[in-house]
Design an enzyme around this catalytic site. Structure first.
Site, mmCIF file in Angstrom:
data_model
loop_
_atom_site.group_PDB
_atom_site.id
_atom_site.type_symbol
_atom_site.label_atom_id
_atom_site.label_comp_id
_atom_site.label_asym_id
_atom_site.label_seq_id
_atom_site.Cartn_x
_atom_site.Cartn_y
_atom_site.Cartn_z
ATOM 1 C CE LYS A 184 -1.760 1.642 4.033
ATOM 2 N NZ LYS A 184 -1.488 3.053 4.302
ATOM 3 C CG ASN A 185 2.274 2.608 3.523
ATOM 4 O OD1 ASN A 185 1.111 2.918 3.247
ATOM 5 N ND2 ASN A 185 2.643 2.328 4.758
ATOM 6 C CG ASP A 235 3.045 1.638 9.451
ATOM 7 O OD1 ASP A 235 3.336 1.854 8.265
ATOM 8 O OD2 ASP A 235 2.633 2.532 10.207
ATOM 9 N NE ARG A 274 -0.477 10.392 9.623
ATOM 10 C CZ ARG A 274 -0.872 9.280 8.995
ATOM 11 N NH1 ARG A 274 -1.945 8.675 9.392
ATOM 12 N NH2 ARG A 274 -0.219 8.834 7.940
ATOM 13 C CB CYS A 310 -6.270 9.143 10.687
ATOM 14 S SG CYS A 310 -4.559 8.812 11.015
ATOM 15 N NE ARG A 346 -7.726 3.912 5.135
ATOM 16 C CZ ARG A 346 -7.087 4.893 5.762
ATOM 17 N NH1 ARG A 346 -7.442 5.222 6.982
ATOM 18 N NH2 ARG A 346 -6.109 5.561 5.167
HETATM 19 C C1 EPZ Z 1 3.786 7.094 6.034
HETATM 20 O O1 EPZ Z 1 2.928 8.078 6.563
HETATM 21 C C2 EPZ Z 1 2.947 5.827 5.947
HETATM 22 N N1 EPZ Z 1 1.809 6.041 5.062
HETATM 23 C C3 EPZ Z 1 2.448 5.451 7.345
HETATM 24 O O2 EPZ Z 1 1.720 4.230 7.229
HETATM 25 C C4 EPZ Z 1 3.660 5.229 8.238
HETATM 26 O O3 EPZ Z 1 3.228 4.922 9.551
HETATM 27 C C5 EPZ Z 1 4.522 6.501 8.262
HETATM 28 O O4 EPZ Z 1 4.902 6.850 6.909
HETATM 29 C C6 EPZ Z 1 5.788 6.328 9.088
HETATM 30 O O5 EPZ Z 1 6.544 5.271 8.564
HETATM 31 C C7 EPZ Z 1 2.003 5.978 3.715
HETATM 32 O O6 EPZ Z 1 3.117 5.789 3.240
HETATM 33 C C8 EPZ Z 1 0.792 6.169 2.849
HETATM 34 P P1 EPZ Z 1 5.546 10.704 8.068
HETATM 35 P P2 EPZ Z 1 3.389 9.641 6.541
HETATM 36 O O7 EPZ Z 1 5.354 11.911 7.230
HETATM 37 O O8 EPZ Z 1 4.123 9.920 5.289
HETATM 38 C C9 EPZ Z 1 5.083 13.991 11.453
HETATM 39 C C10 EPZ Z 1 -0.027 2.730 7.612
HETATM 40 O O9 EPZ Z 1 -0.465 2.193 8.658
HETATM 41 N N2 EPZ Z 1 4.939 14.943 10.318
HETATM 42 O O10 EPZ Z 1 6.842 9.964 8.033
HETATM 43 O O11 EPZ Z 1 2.216 10.458 6.869
HETATM 44 C C11 EPZ Z 1 3.861 13.109 11.577
HETATM 45 O O12 EPZ Z 1 2.855 13.755 12.338
HETATM 46 C C12 EPZ Z 1 0.332 4.198 7.608
HETATM 47 O O13 EPZ Z 1 0.178 2.123 6.544
HETATM 48 C C13 EPZ Z 1 4.886 16.309 10.611
HETATM 49 O O14 EPZ Z 1 4.961 16.734 11.770
HETATM 50 O O15 EPZ Z 1 4.399 9.638 7.769
HETATM 51 C C14 EPZ Z 1 4.401 11.908 12.280
HETATM 52 O O16 EPZ Z 1 4.494 12.186 13.656
HETATM 53 C C15 EPZ Z 1 0.045 4.879 8.940
HETATM 54 N N3 EPZ Z 1 4.730 17.188 9.581
HETATM 55 C C16 EPZ Z 1 5.806 11.762 11.720
HETATM 56 O O17 EPZ Z 1 6.137 13.045 11.188
HETATM 57 C C17 EPZ Z 1 4.646 16.754 8.279
HETATM 58 O O18 EPZ Z 1 4.533 17.611 7.364
HETATM 59 C C18 EPZ Z 1 5.927 10.708 10.641
HETATM 60 O O19 EPZ Z 1 5.153 11.106 9.569
HETATM 61 C C19 EPZ Z 1 4.701 15.355 8.017
HETATM 62 C C20 EPZ Z 1 4.858 14.473 9.050
#
Ligand code: EPZ
Length: 427
Positions: free
Chosen positions: A22-23, A305, A121, A116, A397
């Site tokens: 998915k990711n 995850d 997020r 979510c 999902r």
């Molecule tokens: C990706 O989400 C994955 N989703 C998530 O998988 C996964 O848990 C996550 O990476 C971490 O590995 C997809 O790839 C579609 P991040 P993403 O930006 O890109 C903060 C699942 O279960 N942050 O690395 O949203 C954020 O709040 C899902 O498959 C900011 O503060 O993750 C979080 O605390 C859940 N500002 C941390 O960084 C931003 O602009 C990690 O977020 C962006 C992120």
């Protein structure tokens, strides 16, 4: 409300090939918009989040043909005027469209992607970096309005190795004037898969998988055919289900280096893990041991995850484990549901202390998020008696058909529209 009906207490056994990631699929589908032509993806998972993303592409004029596991996207003509705001709101991964759309159409307005249940997020890292690339951003009434006279290559250092922000910048960089360097970039395997897809389209990418990625902009793009990597989180989920039920399974298509940290934890719990010529074999122990502290970290650390699924398995391990969730601020909600099954879990801030109980008892529980729902399925497989996991839509999902997969591994589980009228298998 649809649910899973699970009859627990049976060890998993057998072999399985897991579906595409998915990711990896979501950013790659977004990146297909960069090219005024055709992209063919194989191994794309048929899951809700992919369907939402394809609905968005259709709403802006892409031709999308999805047959078995072959997905054909023709993005020759797109028009943002009809962008499906409804779908954008359904899925926060829609933020991944921003980089590609700005590269293609030079402007995009999208609703603030919903948070979510696992956290707020925010997207501030995405927006701040795009501003460095010449994007003007205005935030008005819950919407983000972005426009640019043309993306400019930039030297960007991310304050946090955000997976989505890294992927967005890679896509924007492909259309920018000059070269874009991303410092403190995410190193997840899904980021590398996106880089391989971009290269298949003709983009020059440096350093994917390291903390410094370079993208050479304005490359001549071409039609591409690409096979999406297998889903390492789905694979890890099934390995933990085998660990928690005292079973033994072989996963046939996942790379050890993609889940090395998880495999190390499984061995520490007392499982036998070995690489076979086709994949990864895990044999559980009669009763598992608790492990030292677990800290969720960006790749190659322990993946957030997999945190909920590990918590379910530790609920009956001998001893006490403290899990620290460093990535999402609200990813312990499943603990409350596991407690209903007899788990002893104390939450304090970003720490969960899990004391292994002798057994879990089947009962009715509710999924609150994608990976938490998968954790409850694992707990149901481990528990004595029958378990109903409500809100299965969360799990759909990210898991193409968890019932079919687990049944293939000898579980007794079935999906039903209304659990209250349903019967557990074999009764
Ligand atoms: C990706 O989400 C994955 N989703 C998530 O998988 C996964 O848990 C996550 O990476 C971490 O590995 C997809 O790839 C579609 P991040 P993403 O930006 O890109 C903060 C699942 O279960 N942050 O690395 O949203 C954020 O709040 C899902 O498959 C900011 O503060 O993750 C979080 O605390 C859940 N500002 C941390 O960084 C931003 O602009 C990690 O977020 C962006 C992120």
């Amino acid at each position: 409300m649809s649910s899973y009906l699970i009859s627990g207490g049976r060890p998993l056994g057998g072999q399985i090939t897991v579906h595409g990631s998915k990711n990896a699929a979501l950013p790659i589908i977004a990146a297909s918009l960069l090219h005024r032509g055709v992209t063919v993806l194989r191994g794309c998972p048929d899951i809700l989040d992919v369907r939402y993303m394809l609905e968005i592409l259709r709403s802006i004029g892409c031709e999308v043909l999805y047959q078995e596991d072959m997905l054909r996207i023709d993005a020759s003509e797109i028009d943002l005027a009809n962008l499906s705001r409804e779908c954008i709101g359904k899925m926060r991964s829609s933020i991944l469209l921003l980089g590609a759309m700005l590269g293609r159409c030079r402007s995009m307005a999208l609703d603030y992607p919903g948070g979510c249940t696992i956290g707020a997020r925010p997207v501030d890292i995405h927006l701040a970096a795009l501003e460095q690339m010449g994007v003007h951003i205005e935030e008005q009434d819950e919407a983000i309005h972005c426009e640019t006279r043309g993306l400019l290559g930039a030297r960007i250092v991310l304050p946090y190795p955000s997976v989505g922000a890294t992927e967005n910048l890679m896509m924007a960089g492909a259309m920018a004037e000059g070269i874009t360097w991303i410092g403190n970039a995410a190193k997840e395997p899904e980021v590398v898969d996106l880089a391989r897809f971009l290269e298949a389209m003709g983009v020059t990418v440096y350093g994917a998988g390291t903390e410094r990625i370079g993208i050479l902009g304005k490359c001549r793009l071409q039609d591409a055919e690409y096979t999406v990597m297998s889903d390492r989180i789905v694979a890890g989920t099934y390995l933990l289900a085998a660990a928690g039920t005292g079973g033994e399974i072989e996963i046939l298509n996942v790379a050890e280096q993609h889940i090395h940290c998880l495999l190390h934890v499984c061995e520490a719990m007392g499982c036998q893990v070995r690489m076979t010529d086709r994949g990864i074999f895990l044999k559980s122990a009669r009763r598992l041991f608790a492990v030292e502290d677990i800290h969720t970290q960006p790749f190659p650390g322990f993946p957030t995850d997999m945190q909920s699924q590990l918590m379910a398995v530790l609920a009956t391990a001998r001893g006490e484990t403290t899990i620290y969730e460093h990535i999402f601020e609200n990813r312990f909600r499943t603990a409350e549901e596991l407690r209903k099954m007899g788990a002893d879990i104390q939450i304090k801030n970003n720490r969960a202390v899990v004391r292994g109980a002798a057994k879990l008892k089947g009962c009715q529980v509710s999924a609150r998020d994608l990976r938490g729902g998968a954790a409850l399925v694992i707990a149901g497989l481990m528990a004595e008696g029958d378990t109903i996991v409500e809100n299965s839509i969360f799990v759909e999902r990210g898991y193409q058909d968890i019932c079919k997969d687990l049944t293939q591994l000898d579980a007794r589980i079935r999906h039903c529209r209304d659990a209250h009228k349903g019967r557990i298998i074999g009764k």
